[in-house]
Design a protein around this motif. Structure first.
Motif: not given
Length: 518
Positions: A165-170, A383-389, A416-426, A428-430
């Motif tokens: 899972y860390p490898v997939i996240f990377a 707006t960008r649920p799968i690939r993020g911004a 102001h929430n790690l999980y929302l920010q990860i979703w925003l950036e990376t 759904l897969i991230g």
């Protein structure tokens, strides 16, 4: 214990302590608590939650002997294999070279070098800090590890212990840079993540002995003591109130919030939540009296500094970390921990107690101002649920501004929430791979704690697992990675957790093999 007994404080308090212990041994309270503990233990061992904690997932189980793990390790270790081939061809030359022998010896001490590097990362003041230091430092750790692996075939990058899972996240992190709303803005943040990737793979691969793990936990605890002591000095000298950090209309009388070397009290509180359980683990695990005393000083100073940060999310995270620590170490103590927490509330300083009462107060602007942030983040995710911004807070801010999604009064910095920010950036897969990595690591730690392994390995693994659990709770109300070096501390902690699991499994396997030979 002898030092305490001979001290003035010990002569005053120990008789009272012995009196209370004698009363407790024959009291009905002891009988009640032991009954609750026994009932809790019997229920838990047969519960579905226990089965979920100890059951290893299909993917992590298949990963260790899978094709992709072997392929990844082969590719990552190709430079080390080539260097080892060069060493064998020129063995007489290398063996008689002072500088070659020095490089090999330093490479074999990579865990100590990582400990020193993390100490430097955590104690340099914010004004003198540059995030490139972390990248340069772990790039050097990688080269140092390669130098050690040139002579020793045992020193190889261990992708197996890192897990899938860390490898997939990377991979999701790199992909989010490629498909970013602005790849130029995301590039700087890619290097932050590369630093953390190097931290995890090199640390997990370098830790081969119990002493390595204890040394890393010791360096982390010493760094926490240094920053906490500086925070206490800040409080004594006086800290100016920053009105952007606290709403004084509902926090009347609260002093300025201590931030130590981290510029932001929230960041300082998060670092303390991550390091305190390691210090507590060393208090219990240390075999020497002075080691216990040093770890106790670090933990005590850290608790005091955590209170002075007035970071409510970190306080909740610290309580969660304490609960997980006791849960994994000795579940019979859970009722006692709850009783201790209730008894501690009346003796808390008024400013801390009042600060706790504001946690769910929507009149507090630091709480109410987050709802427009969450709303904008959720709209961006739609707006960008799968690939993020794209990778990094800069590109997220740009995308939200261009789409006119944020309508709050304060500027949009992050969600102001790690999980929302990860979703925003990376995308759904991230998010899913990150959550899977954390849950899988905590499950592995819970299982490793039950294996026959050295006490130090067990307790440091428990401490790291408790710290990860605590900071994951903390991150429900804040974005942990807003400061890149705090992000490095988090992944360093995660690497300690994985290293502890690795050593526990190896110790158990050696025990099974020894039993089979007998």
């Amino acid at each position: 214990m002898i030092i305490l007994e001979n001290s003035l404080l010990g002569r005053l308090l120990l008789p009272l302590w012995y009196l209370l212990c004698g009363w407790y041994q024959g009291s009905g309270l002891r009988v009640l608590l032991r009954g609750i503990s026994a009932l809790w233990t019997r229920w838990f061992h047969g519960s579905a939650l226990m089965c979920l904690l100890v059951r290893e997932g299909v993917l992590p189980r298949a990963w260790r002997d899978g094709f992709f793990c072997r392929l990844g390790e082969t590719l990552l270790n190709l430079p080390a294999a080539l260097l080892h081939w060069v060493y064998r061809k020129g063995k007489p030359l290398f063996d008689h070279s002072f500088f070659s022998q020095l490089a090999f010896a330093m490479g074999e001490q990579t865990p100590s070098a990582i400990g020193w590097l993390m100490l430097v990362i955590m104690v340099i003041p914010y004004e003198q800090w540059d995030n490139r230091y972390s990248l340069i430092g772990f790039a050097l750790m990688f080269l140092l590890f390669l130098a050690g692996g040139m002579r020793s075939r045992a020193l190889r990058l261990d992708l197996k212990s890192v897990g899938p899972y860390p490898v997939i996240f990377a991979g999701a992190v790199v992909l989010s840079w490629v498909v970013s709303y602005s790849s130029i803005l995301s590039q700087r943040f890619l290097f932050f993540h590369i630093t953390c990737m190097l931290c995890v793979i090199v640390t997990v691969s370098a830790v081969e002995r119990t002493g390595d793990l204890v040394r890393l936990a010791g360096f982390a605890s010493f760094a926490m003591f240094c920053t906490s002591a500086y925070g206490v000095i800040q409080r004594i000298q006086g800290v100016e109130i920053n009105y952007s950090y606290v709403d004084m209309s509902v926090n009347e009388g609260m002093p300025g919030r201590v931030y130590s070397v981290f510029e932001n009290p929230n960041a300082f509180g998060e670092v303390l939540v991550m390091l305190l359980p390691l210090a507590v683990a060393l208090v219990i695990a240390s075999r020497s009296r002075w080691g216990k005393l040093a770890a106790l000083c670090a933990a005590g100073t850290g608790v005091i500094a955590l209170g002075m940060t007035y970071n409510r999310a970190s306080w909740i995270g610290g309580v969660a970390a304490a609960g997980v620590f006791v849960f994994l170490w000795n579940r019979k103590l859970i009722p006692g921990l709850l009783l201790l927490g209730i008894c501690a509330l009346p003796v808390l300083p008024d400013t801390i107690f009042n600060r706790i009462l504001t946690i769910f107060n929507l009149k507090d602007t630091s709480t109410s101002s987050r709802f427009p942030l969450y709303a904008a983040a959720l709209e961006m995710i739609k707006t960008r649920p799968i690939r993020g911004a794209g990778l990094g807070t800069d590109v997220v801010r740009l995308a939200i501004k261009d789409m006119n999604l944020y309508h709050g009064a304060a500027p949009f910095v992050h969600a102001h929430n790690l999980y929302l920010q990860i979703w925003l950036e990376t995308g759904l897969i991230g998010l899913l791979s990150y959550l899977a990595a954390m849950i899988s690591a905590l499950k592995a730690a819970a299982k490793a704690c039950k294996l026959r392994c050295p006490q130090e390995v067990r307790l440091i693994t428990i401490g790291a697992a408790a710290a990860v659990a605590g900071i994951l709770v903390d991150c429900l109300a804040d974005y942990l990675w807003n400061y890149p070096r705090v992000m490095v501390v988090f992944w360093f902690l995660f690497a300690i957790l994985l290293s502890g699991v690795k050593l526990a499994r190896r110790a158990a396997q050696r025990g099974e093999m020894g039993g089979a030979h007998l």
